[in-house]
Design an enzyme around this catalytic site. Structure first.
Site, PDB file in Angstrom:
ATOM      1  N   GLU A 160     -11.581  -1.967  -3.420  1.00 56.66           N
ATOM      2  CA  GLU A 160     -10.986  -1.171  -2.338  1.00 56.66           C
ATOM      3  C   GLU A 160      -9.937  -0.220  -2.912  1.00 56.66           C
ATOM      4  O   GLU A 160      -9.782  -0.076  -4.117  1.00 56.66           O
ATOM      5  CB  GLU A 160     -10.364  -2.093  -1.291  1.00 56.66           C
ATOM      6  CG  GLU A 160      -9.337  -3.057  -1.831  1.00 56.66           C
ATOM      7  CD  GLU A 160      -8.978  -4.166  -0.845  1.00 56.66           C
ATOM      8  OE1 GLU A 160      -9.704  -4.332   0.151  1.00 56.66           O
ATOM      9  OE2 GLU A 160      -7.983  -4.858  -1.072  1.00 56.66           O
ATOM     10  N   ASP A 193       0.811  -1.218   0.000  1.00 60.34           N
ATOM     11  CA  ASP A 193       0.000   0.000   0.000  1.00 60.34           C
ATOM     12  C   ASP A 193       0.845   1.270   0.000  1.00 60.34           C
ATOM     13  O   ASP A 193       0.693   2.124   0.878  1.00 60.34           O
ATOM     14  CB  ASP A 193      -0.926   0.036   1.215  1.00 60.34           C
ATOM     15  CG  ASP A 193      -1.733  -1.221   1.369  1.00 60.34           C
ATOM     16  OD1 ASP A 193      -2.125  -1.806   0.351  1.00 60.34           O
ATOM     17  OD2 ASP A 193      -1.971  -1.625   2.517  1.00 60.34           O
ATOM     18  N   GLY A 217     -10.680  -8.507   8.574  1.00 60.02           N
ATOM     19  CA  GLY A 217     -12.037  -8.971   8.348  1.00 60.02           C
ATOM     20  C   GLY A 217     -13.113  -8.238   9.105  1.00 60.02           C
ATOM     21  O   GLY A 217     -14.263  -8.674   9.121  1.00 60.02           O
ATOM     22  N   ASP A 251      -1.990   7.604   3.254  1.00 64.68           N
ATOM     23  CA  ASP A 251      -2.185   8.473   2.095  1.00 64.68           C
ATOM     24  C   ASP A 251      -1.536   9.807   2.419  1.00 64.68           C
ATOM     25  O   ASP A 251      -2.006  10.529   3.304  1.00 64.68           O
ATOM     26  CB  ASP A 251      -3.671   8.656   1.801  1.00 64.68           C
ATOM     27  CG  ASP A 251      -3.916   9.708   0.727  1.00 64.68           C
ATOM     28  OD1 ASP A 251      -3.611   9.423  -0.436  1.00 64.68           O
ATOM     29  OD2 ASP A 251      -4.405  10.803   1.069  1.00 64.68           O
ATOM     30  N   ASN A 270     -16.876   0.136   5.304  1.00 68.05           N
ATOM     31  CA  ASN A 270     -15.671   0.008   6.111  1.00 68.05           C
ATOM     32  C   ASN A 270     -14.782   1.237   5.965  1.00 68.05           C
ATOM     33  O   ASN A 270     -14.562   1.727   4.848  1.00 68.05           O
ATOM     34  CB  ASN A 270     -14.883  -1.242   5.672  1.00 68.05           C
ATOM     35  CG  ASN A 270     -13.851  -1.665   6.695  1.00 68.05           C
ATOM     36  OD1 ASN A 270     -13.639  -0.992   7.688  1.00 68.05           O
ATOM     37  ND2 ASN A 270     -13.207  -2.787   6.439  1.00 68.05           N
TER      38      ASN A 270
END
Length: 338
Positions: A226, A58, A134, A116, A169
């Site tokens: 996502e 990521d 999860g 980010d 989420n």
């Protein structure tokens, strides 16, 4: 990250990396020399050459005021790497060494995901997620820094949170600042997909308008979409997302998709006109050869154009997650990785 191993609501996570053990910019040709094309597929380009400490998940990267590149990634207090040329990366510590207490409410390991980073109004801003695998008992936090360098970040607490009673989420945050000065935060993973809320530019926290906009989802379980990122180019807003399974090494099926809209809140459609809320998305990058499951992307506007920053799983190295960097071209009004 986008991630670990989430597989959708109620079925186990999709997060995160399982780890194994100021200079001027160089010419673009040197910054992003492409490796020889993979013999397995000519459909997608290989990532540009990167060296040094490039085992990441990521990744999000910013170019600082002194010309360096600082990249942050999932885990370890948000791991930092620094580069002077966008090719060689050196580990430089973590954004956080003193972990905020509130993280423990969402992650027993106090392990943040999917940073980010961006630069606005003379300050570096970092949004990040804290959650457990999860679960949508999740929160997006904000930190600010005068330099963007590891150890300089001041946490500003929770910006947005979700609980087990919500239908979405709060992970994989991404800030988009429109040309008119409006601030937006997109986020989401599985459940009912990608959402967007408005932020107050003065604080980076929620705006008084609390409308939650829905941007993209998938029609079938486990609704695997996502890692949103919005880019404005010309008259269009482009929404990049990751589809399918992350974080499974050589079994990963992640791929990077894109759609576009004339409004930041949508509706977004792909090149064939399929709405992204109906599972649409034009593929920008997918598995080819040794480069498996690219995703968890961010997009940096650099001096030589838009740069797609992502991770992939190296099929020639036992599925180790690694940094991928590709330039984007925009022929016909759509982005293409090169």
């Amino acid at each position: 990250m986008s991630r670990s191993t989430r597989t959708g609501p109620g079925t186990g996570p999709r997060h995160r990396l399982r780890r194994r053990a100021a200079l001027p910019a160089l010419p673009a040709a040197l910054l992003l020399a492409l490796a020889p094309p993979s013999s397995a597929s000519a459909a997608y380009p290989d990532p540009g050459r990167v060296t040094g400490d490039v085992v990441v998940h990521d990744p999000s990267m910013v170019r600082t005021e002194d010309g360096r590149y600082v990249l942050y990634s999932t885990h370890g207090g948000l791991e930092a790497r620094v580069s002077t040329d966008r090719t060689h990366f050196t580990r430089a510590g973590s954004a956080f060494t003193d972990l905020p207490d509130w993280w423990s409410d969402y992650s027993a390991e106090r392990d943040p995901w999917a940073p980010d980073i961006s630069y606005h109004k003379g300050v570096y801003w970092m949004y990040y997620a804290v959650s457990s695998f999860g679960s949508n008992h999740s929160a997006i936090g904000l930190a600010k820094s005068p330099t963007g360098l590891p150890g300089s970040w001041s946490d500003r607490g929770i910006v947005y949170r979700t609980g087990t009673g919500d239908d979405h989420n709060a992970i994989d945050p991404s800030l988009f600042v429109d040309r008119d000065g409006t601030w937006w935060l997109s986020f989401g993973s599985y459940w009912t997909g990608i959402k967007m809320v408005r932020l107050d530019p003065a604080t980076g926290s929620l705006h008084r308008d609390r409308t939650v906009h829905s941007l993209a989802t998938r029609p079938d379980e486990p609704y695997a979409v996502e890692a949103p990122q919005i880019v404005k180019r010309g008259n269009y807003y482009y929404l990049f997302v990751s589809h399918d399974r992350c974080c499974a090494g050589t079994d990963s099926t992640y791929k990077i998709k894109v759609g576009r809209s004339t409004s930041p809140t949508g509706p977004y459609t792909d090149r064939d006109g399929v709405p992204m809320p109906d599972g649409g998305g034009t593929t920008v990058l997918a598995t080819h050869g040794r480069f498996i499951g690219p995703g968890g992307q961010s997009v940096l506007k650099d001096s030589d154009g838009h740069v797609l920053v992502h991770h992939y799983y190296d099929g020639a190295d036992d599925g180790t997650p690694k940094l991928g960097i590709n330039l984007l071209s925009w022929g016909g009004g759509w982005p293409t990785a090169r």
